[in-house]
Design an enzyme around this catalytic site. Sequence first.
Site, PDB file in Angstrom:
ATOM      1  N   ARG A   1       0.854  -1.301   0.082  1.00  0.00           N
ATOM      2  CA  ARG A   1      -0.041   0.136   0.070  1.00  0.00           C
ATOM      3  C   ARG A   1       0.934   1.164  -0.019  1.00  0.00           C
ATOM      4  O   ARG A   1       2.073   1.219   0.595  1.00  0.00           O
ATOM      5  CB  ARG A   1      -0.827  -0.095   1.339  1.00  0.00           C
ATOM      6  CG  ARG A   1      -2.091  -0.944   1.171  1.00  0.00           C
ATOM      7  CD  ARG A   1      -3.150  -0.695   0.239  1.00  0.00           C
ATOM      8  NE  ARG A   1      -4.333  -1.399   0.190  1.00  0.00           N
ATOM      9  CZ  ARG A   1      -4.279  -2.619  -0.441  1.00  0.00           C
ATOM     10  NH1 ARG A   1      -3.356  -2.839  -1.375  1.00  0.00           N
ATOM     11  NH2 ARG A   1      -5.629  -3.347  -0.539  1.00  0.00           N
TER      12      ARG A   1
ATOM     13  N   ASP B   1       3.957   0.162  -7.341  1.00  0.00           N
ATOM     14  CA  ASP B   1       2.505  -0.333  -7.902  1.00  0.00           C
ATOM     15  C   ASP B   1       1.606   0.571  -7.096  1.00  0.00           C
ATOM     16  O   ASP B   1       0.321   0.548  -7.951  1.00  0.00           O
ATOM     17  CB  ASP B   1       2.464  -1.965  -7.735  1.00  0.00           C
ATOM     18  CG  ASP B   1       0.863  -2.519  -8.120  1.00  0.00           C
ATOM     19  OD1 ASP B   1       0.610  -2.102  -9.196  1.00  0.00           O
ATOM     20  OD2 ASP B   1       0.349  -2.965  -7.453  1.00  0.00           O
TER      21      ASP B   1
ATOM     22  N   GLU C   1      -3.694   7.665  -4.204  1.00  0.00           N
ATOM     23  CA  GLU C   1      -3.744   7.446  -5.619  1.00  0.00           C
ATOM     24  C   GLU C   1      -5.054   7.967  -5.928  1.00  0.00           C
ATOM     25  O   GLU C   1      -6.061   8.265  -4.811  1.00  0.00           O
ATOM     26  CB  GLU C   1      -4.210   5.618  -5.632  1.00  0.00           C
ATOM     27  CG  GLU C   1      -2.735   4.747  -5.365  1.00  0.00           C
ATOM     28  CD  GLU C   1      -2.912   3.589  -5.436  1.00  0.00           C
ATOM     29  OE1 GLU C   1      -4.081   2.873  -5.750  1.00  0.00           O
ATOM     30  OE2 GLU C   1      -2.228   2.949  -4.622  1.00  0.00           O
TER      31      GLU C   1
ATOM     32  N   HIS D   1      -1.442   0.341  -9.719  1.00  0.00           N
ATOM     33  CA  HIS D   1      -2.099  -0.626  -8.938  1.00  0.00           C
ATOM     34  C   HIS D   1      -2.602  -1.813  -9.738  1.00  0.00           C
ATOM     35  O   HIS D   1      -3.843  -2.069  -9.364  1.00  0.00           O
ATOM     36  CB  HIS D   1      -2.928   0.017  -7.848  1.00  0.00           C
ATOM     37  CG  HIS D   1      -3.432  -0.773  -6.556  1.00  0.00           C
ATOM     38  ND1 HIS D   1      -3.884   0.007  -5.597  1.00  0.00           N
ATOM     39  CD2 HIS D   1      -3.265  -1.852  -6.208  1.00  0.00           C
ATOM     40  CE1 HIS D   1      -3.801  -0.918  -4.456  1.00  0.00           C
ATOM     41  NE2 HIS D   1      -3.739  -1.974  -4.964  1.00  0.00           N
TER      42      HIS D   1
HETATM   43  C1  GLV Z   1      -5.073  -5.139  -3.859  1.00  0.00           C
HETATM   44  O1  GLV Z   1      -4.263  -4.048  -3.519  1.00  0.00           O
HETATM   45  C2  GLV Z   1      -5.483  -6.058  -2.634  1.00  0.00           C
HETATM   46  O2  GLV Z   1      -5.515  -5.771  -1.419  1.00  0.00           O
HETATM   47  O3  GLV Z   1      -6.230  -6.965  -3.113  1.00  0.00           O
END
Ligand code: GLV
Length: 355
Positions: free
Chosen positions: A260, A284, A289, A307
């Site tokens: 995250r 990512d 975001e 992401h």
């Molecule tokens: C995506 O970021 C998830 O947590 O599945």
Amino acid sequence: GKYRVVSTKPMPGTRWINLLVDQGCRVEICHLKKTILSVEDIIDLIGDKCDGVIGQLTEDWGETLFSALSKAGGKAFSNMAVGYNNVDVEAANKYGIAVGNTPGVLTETTAELAASLSLAAARRIVEADEFMRGGLYEGWLPHLFVGNLLKGQTVGVIGAGRIGSAYARMMVEGFKMNLIYFDLYQSTRLEKFVTAYGQFLKANGEQPVTWKRASSMEEVLREADLISLHPVLDKTTYHLVNKERLAMMKKEAILVNCSRGPVIDEAALVDHLRENPMFRVGLDVFEEEPFMKPGLADMKNAVVVPHIASASKWTREGMATLAALNVLGRVKGYPIWNDPNRVDPFLNENASPPN
Ligand code: GLV
Ligand code: GLV
């Protein structure tokens, strides 16, 4: 249908819809032409009667939404994600709403993206691609896009849960990297894997790989050549990688984040990238975001993707299916997900508690 289940987004595949419909649910999918729904949009979707909702990590599932869902007779919510930092599980609990997530099906897909970003950063793939498309290639040169060799270097993993462990195995086995990891839990399976692979290499006359469980996160930052972050985002991991910790890393290290965004102080990272042109990152996820902190987009030593770590067809269909099953189980009265401690019951399945 007897039950009304709402999905805040169209999701891949049809299996998740069929599962719900076959069990007596009417499924309503939000088709609003906007990427991020507001709390008001979701309240409208919930309406007067709603038994369960499948939601997304971009939505803020707190007091307001759980209260609205509860008023509509709702009993279940599932995030279509393994991470659930966007969900206030306590608030859900207060309203008797069960919360589910979608672990397991995205482990390898996410680890593969972390590996992709590692390689892209190490070998400067994106820079080289831009160079090629820009018509700048005039012929082979000894100095052209020289990057890092991973073999024999040390991969550092922070958070050795399912995804972190899968990534570690890929990098150790695929690229013969030594492993250093930091986690509150010991990952005996991972340690055994590296030991066995090391023995295999030795038996074949090659340099064996090694592993080490670090006693602090700083130890990983100081020693590793490539570091991938796989913690859960909570109060304890917010800005885990800050200015001071970036300064501990090797000048030519690579940092990868598929967990995250807020785990990294992104503004500090931009400064660090600017001051250390040999330091590279593969990201990512981002702190706010869909935005990037000013300057990040200009850094050639950063590879950035939107992401997409869990974005394989199989995984996304699997996540949708799990999310539907979470909601269905609860709506039909199976008391599976009504205990907040059962959110993500498989976290750290490979690990055993410390002695
Ligand atoms: C995506 O970021 C998830 O947590 O599945
Ligand atoms: C999350 O699923 C993790 O295993 O790190």
